[in-house]
Design a protein around this motif. Structure first.
Motif, short mmCIF file in Angstrom:
data_model
loop_
_atom_site.label_atom_id
_atom_site.label_comp_id
_atom_site.label_asym_id
_atom_site.label_seq_id
_atom_site.Cartn_x
_atom_site.Cartn_y
_atom_site.Cartn_z
N ILE A 14 0.75 -1.03 -0.20
CA ILE A 14 0.36 0.19 0.37
C ILE A 14 0.69 0.59 -0.25
CG2 ILE A 14 -0.46 0.17 2.63
CD1 ILE A 14 -2.68 1.29 1.74
N MET A 48 -3.27 6.10 0.64
CA MET A 48 -4.39 5.25 0.63
C MET A 48 -5.01 4.92 2.06
SD MET A 48 -3.98 2.13 -2.71
CE MET A 48 -5.37 1.59 -2.80
N ARG A 74 -6.06 -1.46 1.17
CA ARG A 74 -6.24 -1.82 0.09
C ARG A 74 -6.70 -3.14 0.58
NH1 ARG A 74 -1.02 -3.16 -3.96
NH2 ARG A 74 -2.24 -3.22 -6.13
N THR A 100 -6.91 -7.95 4.21
CA THR A 100 -7.58 -6.21 3.88
C THR A 100 -5.91 -5.44 4.13
OG1 THR A 100 -9.16 -6.16 3.57
CG2 THR A 100 -8.30 -4.48 4.10
#
Lengths: 112, 112
Positions: A50, A54, A57, A63
């Motif tokens: 990631i 962000m 993700r 996750t």
């Protein structure tokens, strides 16, 4: 539950439950983060990455959440399976020719 | 069709000896690395090479000498082995420097 033993922190979860592995990173200038999984006798295996633009993700059953305010990264594994048992590392990178810096690792034990 | 392969898997030797670990990647990556993992699973960068040129050398004793004959190979030669050199050594490669590293399966070095 989560415990800090003499060596690696260990997280024990029941098969089928969700797992959350946490990581506090050190450098507020880090802009790229990776989670790796290392099974016994093997090299670290890339799971998901990631970037700092962000905050979430998603991959297949995994996750990654990034909270830059408190310099915290987490890896969530849905429906944890026995094959998920491994040591999980977060790693951070401050872009440029600086090396990827690995965290200390968390051992995930899945109870069948 | 192993992506990053390193040999040998296990290396047991006496103090004072000289030994080499070989690494090859068939991913077409430009950057290769050597990492050292201690008994507490802590992973630390030793060297990185980009297109056969040394990019990172993280205060490793000069008894350790990496050699990259071409961008697909990065070998590690260690002179005058010491007890403290006992660890697992991982070779890795990546297309973009320091991002999404692919690791070999490791060489467990035991110095007696």
């Amino acid at each position: 539950g989560e415990s800090v033993g003499l060596h690696l922190p260990t997280l024990s979860v029941q098969e089928g439950d969700n797992s959350i592995i946490n990581c506090a990173y050190s450098n507020s200038a880090s802009d790229y983060f990776i989670w790796y999984k290392q099974e016994s006798g093997k090299g670290p295996q890339f799971i998901i990455d990631i970037r700092s633009n962000m905050d979430k993700r998603q991959g297949q059953r995994v996750t990654v959440l990034l909270n830059k305010t408190v310099k915290h990264l987490s890896l969530q594994i849905a429906a944890t399976q026995p094959g998920d048992s491994a040591v999980y590392f977060c790693a951070e990178l401050n872009s440029g020719n600086t090396p990827l810096v690995f965290g200390k690792g968390t051992r995930l034990s899945v109870i069948a | 069709d192993t992506a990053v392969s390193q040999t040998p898997k296990y290396l047991v030797t006496q103090m004072g000896n000289d030994k080499s670990i070989k690494c090859e990647q068939n991913l077409g990556h430009d950057t290769m690395y050597w990492y050292k993992q201690d008994s507490k699973k802590f992973l630390k960068i030793m060297f990185s090479y980009n297109n056969k040129e040394l990019i990172i050398n993280e205060t490793v004793p000069n008894r350790f000498s990496p050699k990259s004959p071409d961008k697909a190979h990065l070998n590690l030669h260690i002179n005058s082995l010491e007890l403290g050199d006992s660890a697992v050594y991982f070779c890795a490669s990546s297309q973009v420097s320091n991002e999404k590293l692919f690791f070999g399966s490791g060489t467990q070095l035991s110095v007696l």
